[in-house]
Design a protein around this motif. Structure first.
Motif, PDB file in Angstrom:
ATOM      1  N   ALA A 380      36.029  25.838  11.720  1.00  0.00           N
ATOM      2  CA  ALA A 380      36.770  26.242  10.521  1.00  0.00           C
ATOM      3  C   ALA A 380      36.752  27.757  10.378  1.00  0.00           C
ATOM      4  O   ALA A 380      36.042  28.475  11.092  1.00  0.00           O
ATOM      5  N   ALA A 385      41.395  27.381   6.252  1.00  0.00           N
ATOM      6  CA  ALA A 385      41.298  27.164   4.797  1.00  0.00           C
ATOM      7  C   ALA A 385      42.625  27.426   4.114  1.00  0.00           C
ATOM      8  O   ALA A 385      43.008  26.708   3.175  1.00  0.00           O
ATOM      9  N   SER A 388      44.953  24.486   4.813  1.00  0.00           N
ATOM     10  CA  SER A 388      44.618  23.252   4.121  1.00  0.00           C
ATOM     11  C   SER A 388      45.110  23.244   2.690  1.00  0.00           C
ATOM     12  O   SER A 388      45.075  22.219   2.035  1.00  0.00           O
ATOM     13  N   LEU A 400      43.290  17.446  13.359  1.00  0.00           N
ATOM     14  CA  LEU A 400      42.122  17.475  12.493  1.00  0.00           C
ATOM     15  C   LEU A 400      41.495  16.090  12.461  1.00  0.00           C
ATOM     16  O   LEU A 400      42.212  15.083  12.373  1.00  0.00           O
ATOM     17  N   LEU A 404      41.516  17.501   4.893  1.00  0.00           N
ATOM     18  CA  LEU A 404      40.688  18.504   4.240  1.00  0.00           C
ATOM     19  C   LEU A 404      41.204  18.785   2.836  1.00  0.00           C
ATOM     20  O   LEU A 404      42.410  18.688   2.563  1.00  0.00           O
ATOM     21  N   MET A 408      38.042  26.566   0.231  1.00  0.00           N
ATOM     22  CA  MET A 408      36.730  26.382   0.828  1.00  0.00           C
ATOM     23  C   MET A 408      35.688  26.338  -0.278  1.00  0.00           C
ATOM     24  O   MET A 408      35.860  26.857  -1.374  1.00  0.00           O
ATOM     25  N   GLN A 446      31.867  26.242   3.351  1.00  0.00           N
ATOM     26  CA  GLN A 446      32.327  25.173   4.215  1.00  0.00           C
ATOM     27  C   GLN A 446      33.676  24.666   3.717  1.00  0.00           C
ATOM     28  O   GLN A 446      34.085  24.928   2.577  1.00  0.00           O
ATOM     29  N   LEU A 447      34.361  23.945   4.605  1.00  0.00           N
ATOM     30  CA  LEU A 447      35.569  23.219   4.234  1.00  0.00           C
ATOM     31  C   LEU A 447      35.183  21.784   3.914  1.00  0.00           C
ATOM     32  O   LEU A 447      34.440  21.141   4.670  1.00  0.00           O
ATOM     33  N   ALA A 449      35.925  17.763   3.167  1.00  0.00           N
ATOM     34  CA  ALA A 449      36.807  16.677   3.598  1.00  0.00           C
ATOM     35  C   ALA A 449      37.229  15.854   2.397  1.00  0.00           C
ATOM     36  O   ALA A 449      36.481  15.684   1.429  1.00  0.00           O
ATOM     37  N   GLN A 450      38.451  15.353   2.454  1.00  0.00           N
ATOM     38  CA  GLN A 450      38.927  14.490   1.388  1.00  0.00           C
ATOM     39  C   GLN A 450      38.182  13.159   1.436  1.00  0.00           C
ATOM     40  O   GLN A 450      38.030  12.559   2.506  1.00  0.00           O
ATOM     41  N   THR A 471      32.597  16.579  11.801  1.00  0.00           N
ATOM     42  CA  THR A 471      33.323  15.311  11.805  1.00  0.00           C
ATOM     43  C   THR A 471      34.041  15.148  13.140  1.00  0.00           C
ATOM     44  O   THR A 471      34.315  16.130  13.848  1.00  0.00           O
ATOM     45  N   HIS A 484      32.848  22.230  10.138  1.00  0.00           N
ATOM     46  CA  HIS A 484      33.408  22.658   8.860  1.00  0.00           C
ATOM     47  C   HIS A 484      32.933  24.050   8.462  1.00  0.00           C
ATOM     48  O   HIS A 484      33.086  24.440   7.306  1.00  0.00           O
TER      49      HIS A 484
END
Length: 916
Positions: A380, A385, A388, A400, A404, A408, A446-447, A449-450, A471, A484
């Motif tokens: 990332a 970012a 996303s 991906l 995301l 961030m 960090q990014l 995740a949904q 991930t 991430h």
């Protein structure tokens, strides 16, 4: 004891006549009258002749002749037999992996049983229970005499795969008519195998069946399992006492051989956790022979092609993303850097991409590569970012692993209420399982995740608060992995810790194996060709042509066509071990009456024992006769010592005659025939191609000249003697290294008129795809300190261009590359260039595979260019063998001119200088 030639004992009757003859040979004394006694007293005899032969000398000669007669009668020491040998004997010899511990004893027992029946005039049939390397069962062997049986058994060696008793039972059914009067003796390995019941049923019609067994607890099989930890088990048959064995960790060297590194203790029957599994490619029990005492591991042995995708601005020293990744990858595996257009043609297995955007065409190319089996590791960053924040669709979303959230997450700092998070322990079903999480590794940004229903299936690493850190997701046959965080220290302290290179190493070495296992149920995997096979001496060797590729590793067990070893090629090889997919060891039910081993002893020939002292006594007689004649001094004490020494050789000779294997030659094979050699690079693909190239060139030379070269060999300077090879082919790769011993060996080779053909293998060309800088750097470092003279470009005026073929160009697989030779001081110089340097990749142009085909294409002129490459190699060999013998051709015009002038000036055709 018996005699194979008893009629020669009749010569013993001649010994009394010899006694009389020797006593009668000395002349009888006679009387001689002299005129004066004074003259008689003044005479001193120069030589004295005995009136008769001394008794000790006569006994010495009779003893020597007796020993010779007995030796030529071929006496044979027959061991005492407890029972009468059968007239029809069927021997079943187990020669699978379980027979290796007592193999020599099995052969000697088979020889003793067979020769007893043959000596009594009976018939012997020998059957082997294990298929040959081609998968077919060997045919029953019926020897005509003891010599044929001994020769057959001496040529046998145990196999590294299990036997096939089902096929053996079918062979026994073909002998069913002869079994009613035959005695069957099975030299069993004692291990239960499929087909035991069928073999027992096939032996039921036999007149009598014996089963000879060796100590059952000597059979040990090593196995390794990898769940959360790597554990090893030294398995024995049931109810065997525990033994403590030495376990040796092995690493795979660049030349394909295993070397010991670490040692530990292992008790039989108990599973032990192995130390430092990441530092070993194999584990071995030195006290257990054969493949049963070794287990090959995937892990570090999986060398994959890794590419580092470079984007603009990420190579800034000390702060750029590529800087941290390069430092981490240097200790793991070789890698290549470049853009996507330059990486994809090299067919990488793994691509590591830093933060950055790709164009539409690049996205499609990247996604297509992943779906065909590639592994993409992404990091990332600010660019990802920003992307996303919008709804990514199509190829961008497919690259991906998980969707995301926008923006961030900030952890800690003046604008955040939280604090930096630490890493949570790694799950057991991920490549990071077992790694220790340091306390100083924290994440500040960090990014996220949904949240989705299946998010937990794609998480490989998390923070202590449960948010994903790494991930992964399956995409086609490939895999997409996302960190991430950035690979730099601006989002986390992870890149500054020792955990970061360990995580990257796990991804490079273990992820491809896990990825192939994940897709094995969804898509058919490609066949894995054999790369190295483990022989009975626990040494990795190139596979023979009979070994078949493995279609799927899951469920594949060891057999004749798939022996123990590594499969998948040099870049990606998977281990196949003896214990894979096999049941626990169990005792084989008795096939008949159990007989302990060691009762049958082979016959022992005595004539070699008698021949040596007989010849020694004859030599002693000769020396004593010369000493008595006054030719030289020879004391009685020396004679006594010589006689005792000759008689004392008898036990040594007896021990020597028991050995059936011939002694190894002390002369190196390279000294017996002319052959080419190449310097091994450590890269199996390059070494195999160079070996094929020199094989093709040798075949070309042997077909077109009276010179006959033997098969080329690979050498390691500093370890092998280079003095036997007239030409040394040295391929240069970016990984070429030369130690002090190798440098000294090459220096000595050049100084003693050796010739080296150095090939950069097309570095920097269109076919190579690199700028060639790494190869040229390796060449300069490797040749530093070698006595290489000043070089110049090879042209069509040099002797090398017309040694045999007339050449104006010197192409290899690649055309248009210059060739450099030693610069001559003047045109009359007779010096031969000790070094030839080029970049044409001649080996790939010369290469010939097992089918006689050329596996590598040449560009741009195809087969016509290959012909010129062969002719250049032909000229080079002749140049190395004969030197500048054709250098005198440039004087031919002047010589012809002088001959013509001589004809014009002299009427009789003679030169004026020859006139009187």
């Amino acid at each position: 004891m018996t005699f194979l030639s008893p009629y020669l004992l009749l010569f013993l009757l001649l010994l009394p006549a010899l006694w009389w003859l020797v006593r009668a040979i000395p002349p009888q004394p006679r009387k001689q009258r002299f005129p004066s006694l004074v003259l008689l007293r003044s005479l001193s005899p120069v030589r004295q002749d005995a009136a008769r032969t001394p008794l000790w000398l006569l006994l010495l000669r009779l003893t020597a002749l007796t020993l010779l007669i007995l030796a030529f009668s071929r006496p044979l020491l027959i061991p005492r037999q407890d029972r009468q040998p059968p007239q029809k004997l069927v021997l079943i010899l187990d020669d699978g992996w379980a027979a290796i511990p007592h193999w020599e004893e099995r052969r000697q027992t088979a020889l003793a049983l067979g020769e007893a029946t043959l000596r009594s005039g009976g018939q012997v049939t020998l059957l082997l229970s294990t298929p040959d390397a081609d998968g077919h069962m060997p045919r029953p062997f019926q020897p005509a005499d003891r010599a044929a049986l001994q020769q057959f058994l001496s040529g046998l060696s145990p196999h590294t795969w299990p036997g096939d008793r089902q096929a053996l039972a079918r062979q026994m059914q073909g002998l069913a008519q002869d079994l009613h009067e035959a005695t069957v003796i099975s030299l069993s390995d004692g291990l239960a195998q499929p087909g035991d019941d069928a073999l027992r049923a096939a032996l039921h019609p036999a007149h009598h069946t014996d089963d000879i067994r060796w100590p059952r607890c000597d059979l040990i099989r090593l196995s390794v399992q990898q769940n959360r930890q790597l554990t090893a088990l030294a398995e024995t048959l049931p109810d065997c006492p525990k033994r403590t064995l030495r376990l040796l960790g092995m690493t795979l060297e660049k030349d394909g051989h295993l070397a010991g590194r670490s040692a530990a203790s292992l008790s039989t029957g108990t599973r032990h956790t192995l130390p430092d599994p990441d530092q070993a490619d194999a584990f071995s029990l030195p006290s257990v022979p054969g493949p049963a005492g070794m287990v090959l591991l995937p892990g570090r042995a999986e060398q994959h092609r890794v590419g580092l995708l470079r984007t603009s601005g990420d190579d800034t020293p000390l702060t750029g993303s590529s800087f941290y990744l390069a430092r981490a990858m240097q200790a793991i595996t070789p890698y290549q850097e470049g853009s996507l257009d330059s990486l994809l043609p090299r067919h990488p297995d793994i691509i590591i991409a830093t933060d950055g955007s790709l164009s539409g065409t690049a996205l499609k190319d990247m996604l297509g590569w992943v779906r065909k089996g590639g592994i993409l590791i992404r990091f990332a960053g600010p660019e990802l970012a920003r992307q996303s924040q919008q709804d990514m669709q199509g190829d961008e979303a497919a690259l991906l692993p998980v969707p995301l959230l926008s923006g961030m997450r900030q952890l800690g700092g003046p604008m955040s209420w939280g604090s930096p998070q630490k890493l949570a322990p790694f799950p057991a079903d991920t490549p990071f399982a077992g790694l220790t999480v340091p306390d100083d590794a924290t994440i500040s940004r960090q990014l996220l995740a949904q949240p989705t229903d299946d998010l937990s299936r794609h998480v490989w690493a998390t923070l202590t608060d449960g948010t994903p850190l790494v991930t992964a997701r399956q995409e086609g046959q490939g895999l997409i992995i996302l960190f991430h965080v950035t690979p730099t220290a601006d989002w986390s302290s992870l890149p500054l810790s020792g955990l970061f290179p360990q995580m990257m190493e796990r991804l490079v070495t273990r992820t491809p194996v896990m990825q192939k296992r994940d897709i094995s149920d969804h898509a058919p995997s490609d066949s894995l060709a054999p790369w190295r096979i483990l022989n009975s001496d626990k040494t990795l060797v190139p596979p023979p042509p009979t070994v078949r590729p493995v279609l799927r590793m899951d469920g594949q067990s060891v057999e004749a066509l798939h022996p123990v070893g590594f499969y998948g090629g040099a870049a990606q090889h998977h281990p196949l071990n003896l214990a894979d997919h096999q049941p626990p060891l169990a005792d084989e039910p008795a096939l008949g009456q159990i007989r302990p081993a060691g009762q049958a002893v082979p016959e022992r020939p005595l004539w070699p024992i008698l021949m040596l002292p007989a010849l020694g006594l004859l030599l002693l007689d000769l020396l004593l006769s010369l000493a008595r004649s006054g030719l030289f001094r020879f004391s009685r004490s020396a004679a006594l010592c010589l006689g005792i020494g000759l008689l004392g050789i008898q036990p040594l000779q007896a021990a020597t005659t028991d050995q059936t294997a011939p002694a190894s030659q002390s002369v190196p094979p390279a000294a017996l025939a002319i052959r080419l050699a190449h310097v091994q690079t450590g890269d199996s693909a390059t070494d195999d191609a160079v070996q094929q190239g020199l094989e093709g060139l040798t075949r070309f030379l042997n077909q077109r000249s009276t010179t006959h070269l033997d098969s080329p060999v690979g050498v390691v300077p500093g370890q092998d003697d280079l003095a036997f090879y007239p030409l040394l082919y040295w391929p240069i790769t970016p990984g070429t290294r030369l130690d002090a011993a190798g440098r000294a060996a090459l220096k000595n080779y050049i100084q003693h008129n050796g010739m080296i053909l150095i090939d950069e293998m097309g570095a920097g060309s269109d076919m190579d795809g690199t700028d060639g800088h790494a190869t040229r750097t390796a060449l300069r470092a490797a040749t530093e300190g070698l006595p290489i003279p000043p070089l110049t470009t090879l042209n069509d005026q040099h002797t090398l261009s017309h040694t045999f073929y007339l050449l104006h160009d010197f192409p290899g697989r690649i055309a248009g590359q210059p060739v450099y030779v030693a610069r001559q001081g003047n045109e009359d110089s007779e010096d031969v260039s000790p070094v030839i340097i080029g970049n044409a990749d001649w080996a790939h142009a010369w290469a010939v595979d097992q089918n006689g085909e050329h596996p590598f294409a040449v560009i741009p002129d195809g087969e016509s260019q290959r012909t010129l490459a062969y002719r250049f190699g032909f000229n080079t060999i002749i140049y190395a063998l004969t030197g500048n013998y054709k250098n005198d051709q440039r004087h031919y015009p002047e010589m012809l001119k002088r001959l013509r002038n001589g004809d014009d000036d002299s009427p009789d055709g003679t030169d004026e200088s020859e006139a009187p």
